[in-house]
Design a protein around this motif. Structure first.
Motif, PDB file in Angstrom:
ATOM      1  N   LYS A 185      -5.551 -16.356  12.743  1.00 29.34           N
ATOM      2  CA  LYS A 185      -6.145 -15.778  11.668  1.00 29.34           C
ATOM      3  C   LYS A 185      -6.052 -13.659  12.018  1.00 29.34           C
ATOM      4  O   LYS A 185      -5.919 -12.781  11.192  1.00 29.34           O
ATOM      5  CB  LYS A 185      -6.827 -15.953  11.858  1.00 29.34           C
ATOM      6  N   VAL A 186      -6.265 -13.265  13.853  1.00 30.04           N
ATOM      7  CA  VAL A 186      -6.035 -12.080  13.847  1.00 30.04           C
ATOM      8  C   VAL A 186      -5.076 -11.482  13.351  1.00 30.04           C
ATOM      9  O   VAL A 186      -4.877 -10.552  12.915  1.00 30.04           O
ATOM     10  CB  VAL A 186      -6.413 -12.150  14.939  1.00 30.04           C
ATOM     11  N   LEU A 187      -3.511 -12.410  13.849  1.00 32.91           N
ATOM     12  CA  LEU A 187      -2.484 -11.409  12.988  1.00 32.91           C
ATOM     13  C   LEU A 187      -2.187 -11.157  10.993  1.00 32.91           C
ATOM     14  O   LEU A 187      -2.070 -10.140  10.788  1.00 32.91           O
ATOM     15  CB  LEU A 187      -1.127 -12.188  13.575  1.00 32.91           C
ATOM     16  N   ASP A 188      -2.641 -12.648  10.660  1.00 34.78           N
ATOM     17  CA  ASP A 188      -2.812 -11.912   9.158  1.00 34.78           C
ATOM     18  C   ASP A 188      -3.815 -11.511   8.475  1.00 34.78           C
ATOM     19  O   ASP A 188      -3.863 -10.380   7.699  1.00 34.78           O
ATOM     20  CB  ASP A 188      -3.277 -13.712   8.790  1.00 34.78           C
ATOM     21  N   GLY A 189      -5.271 -10.979   9.453  1.00 36.03           N
ATOM     22  CA  GLY A 189      -6.398 -10.274   9.079  1.00 36.03           C
ATOM     23  C   GLY A 189      -5.631  -8.455   8.775  1.00 36.03           C
ATOM     24  O   GLY A 189      -5.940  -7.875   9.249  1.00 36.03           O
ATOM     25  N   VAL A 190      -4.611  -8.658  10.594  1.00 35.24           N
ATOM     26  CA  VAL A 190      -4.148  -7.345  10.823  1.00 35.24           C
ATOM     27  C   VAL A 190      -2.888  -6.847   9.519  1.00 35.24           C
ATOM     28  O   VAL A 190      -2.799  -5.478   9.324  1.00 35.24           O
ATOM     29  CB  VAL A 190      -3.823  -6.861  12.455  1.00 35.24           C
ATOM     30  N   MET A 191      -1.954  -7.790   9.961  1.00 29.64           N
ATOM     31  CA  MET A 191      -0.925  -7.905   8.899  1.00 29.64           C
ATOM     32  C   MET A 191      -1.049  -8.170   7.343  1.00 29.64           C
ATOM     33  O   MET A 191       0.140  -6.888   6.760  1.00 29.64           O
ATOM     34  CB  MET A 191      -0.008  -8.030  10.090  1.00 29.64           C
ATOM     35  N   GLY A 192      -1.520  -9.088   7.322  1.00 29.29           N
ATOM     36  CA  GLY A 192      -1.696  -9.415   5.680  1.00 29.29           C
ATOM     37  C   GLY A 192      -0.292 -10.493   5.479  1.00 29.29           C
ATOM     38  O   GLY A 192       0.996 -10.639   6.279  1.00 29.29           O
ATOM     39  N   ASN A 193       0.924  -9.957   5.232  1.00 35.82           N
ATOM     40  CA  ASN A 193       1.785  -9.888   4.474  1.00 35.82           C
ATOM     41  C   ASN A 193       3.059  -8.600   4.885  1.00 35.82           C
ATOM     42  O   ASN A 193       4.384  -8.963   4.026  1.00 35.82           O
ATOM     43  CB  ASN A 193       1.852 -10.774   2.443  1.00 35.82           C
ATOM     44  N   LYS A 194       2.124  -7.825   5.255  1.00 37.38           N
ATOM     45  CA  LYS A 194       2.857  -6.950   5.559  1.00 37.38           C
ATOM     46  C   LYS A 194       4.614  -6.698   7.095  1.00 37.38           C
ATOM     47  O   LYS A 194       3.204  -7.940   7.603  1.00 37.38           O
ATOM     48  CB  LYS A 194       2.634  -5.893   5.863  1.00 37.38           C
ATOM     49  N   ASP A 195       5.211  -5.958   6.844  1.00 39.31           N
ATOM     50  CA  ASP A 195       5.527  -5.902   7.914  1.00 39.31           C
ATOM     51  C   ASP A 195       5.161  -4.814   9.362  1.00 39.31           C
ATOM     52  O   ASP A 195       5.206  -4.382   9.788  1.00 39.31           O
ATOM     53  CB  ASP A 195       6.847  -6.379   8.272  1.00 39.31           C
ATOM     54  N   GLU A 196       4.745  -3.699   8.012  1.00 44.14           N
ATOM     55  CA  GLU A 196       4.407  -2.357   9.472  1.00 44.14           C
ATOM     56  C   GLU A 196       3.196  -1.661   8.655  1.00 44.14           C
ATOM     57  O   GLU A 196       2.518  -2.030   6.802  1.00 44.14           O
ATOM     58  CB  GLU A 196       5.026  -1.270   8.777  1.00 44.14           C
ATOM     59  N   VAL A 197       1.587  -1.520   9.675  1.00 42.91           N
ATOM     60  CA  VAL A 197       0.801  -1.109   8.735  1.00 42.91           C
ATOM     61  C   VAL A 197       0.187  -0.811   9.330  1.00 42.91           C
ATOM     62  O   VAL A 197       0.457   0.131  11.131  1.00 42.91           O
ATOM     63  CB  VAL A 197      -0.229  -2.488   8.586  1.00 42.91           C
ATOM     64  N   ARG A 198      -0.653   0.529   9.136  1.00 40.13           N
ATOM     65  CA  ARG A 198      -1.537   1.505   9.948  1.00 40.13           C
ATOM     66  C   ARG A 198      -2.935   1.523  10.033  1.00 40.13           C
ATOM     67  O   ARG A 198      -3.594   0.511   9.395  1.00 40.13           O
ATOM     68  CB  ARG A 198      -1.443   2.873   9.211  1.00 40.13           C
TER      69      ARG A 198
END
Length: 266
Positions: free
Chosen positions: A144-157
């Motif tokens: 859940k944490v990983l999905d909350g941070v990254m969503g469907n992206k491979d890179e976020v700021r």
């Protein structure tokens, strides 16, 4: 002298008789009401918080543990850091979520890169999160944490998350409590225990105001002690609200694990 009583005399005499009767009633029962209501108020003032303490002692206190050690130099078990922090203070906090993000980076699930920007108009620091390894086993709350941070992206700021990630926090916390329950460390979510007891305290606050008003209306003319039961009940309600944060109770395995992690924290 032959004379007749004026027309208003009969009403005045009746009023005086009623006042004398009321005064006699107050003289007779006022001291009784003062002692009774004063004693009831004192009982609630002292006995109410004591009763709340006994409820905590019976239903909210963790199993007393013998001190494991003065300190431990290694983590006592492979419990994820976010869950260890939640276990120690019975609360899933933002620091536990941040610890989970850092732990995901330590395990190479993601990478965190600091980026500095220097310029005439704008300068500052941002962080870039990138997906790295996909074949690492994750706990449900870590997913859940990983999905909350990254969503469907491979890179976020990080700067992109400030208006989005907060909406995921409640779900992450609920999953952290659920994971600890599944491990046998709790029988009930700590958040639910706090909420239930806190709501009971708020309901008692409202009830104390209503009951105090009724008692004041019934006995206010007899004694100033009519205030006492409402005040005593209000103090009991405040004690319940304060005690609500201490009501989460660990199961025996959770208390034992918390003792070991407390020694490691030392």
């Amino acid at each position: 002298v032959a004379g007749a009583a004026p027309y208003w005399q009969q009403d005045a005499d009746a009023d005086a008789a009623r006042q004398e009767e009321a005064q006699a009633y107050a003289d007779q029962w006022g001291p009784v009401a003062s002692v009774g209501l004063g004693a009831l108020g004192l009982l609630l003032f002292l006995g109410g918080p004591l009763g709340v303490y006994l409820i905590w002692y019976r239903y909210g206190r963790d199993k007393p543990m013998v001190k494991v050690a003065d300190y431990l130099t290694e983590p006592p078990d492979p419990l994820p850091p976010g869950l260890a922090g939640t276990l120690l203070d019975d609360s899933a906090d933002m620091q536990d979520i941040v610890a989970t993000i850092v732990d995901l980076a330590r395990r190479r699930v993601i990478s965190i890169t600091e980026e500095r920007t220097e310029g005439f108009w704008r300068s500052g620091t941002d962080f870039i999160y990138r997906r790295e390894l996909d074949n690492v086993a994750l706990e449900p709350f870590e997913r859940k944490v990983l999905d909350g941070v990254m969503g469907n992206k491979d890179e976020v700021r990080l700067s992109e998350l400030k208006d989005k990630f907060y909406s995921k926090i409640d779900g992450i916390k609920s999953q952290m409590y659920k994971d600890l329950i599944e491990r046998g460390y709790y029988k009930q979510s700590p958040d639910s225990a706090r909420t239930q007891f806190g709501c009971l305290g708020v309901a008692l606050v409202i009830g104390s105001v209503g009951i105090g008003f009724v008692v004041l209306m019934l006995f206010g003319d007899l004694t100033a002690a009519a205030f006492c039961p409402g005040i005593g009940l209000f103090i009991t309600a405040l004690a319940m609200i304060i005690a609500a944060r201490f009501m989460p109770r660990k199961a025996d395995p959770g208390a034992e694990a918390a003792a070991r992690w407390s020694a490691f924290r030392e």
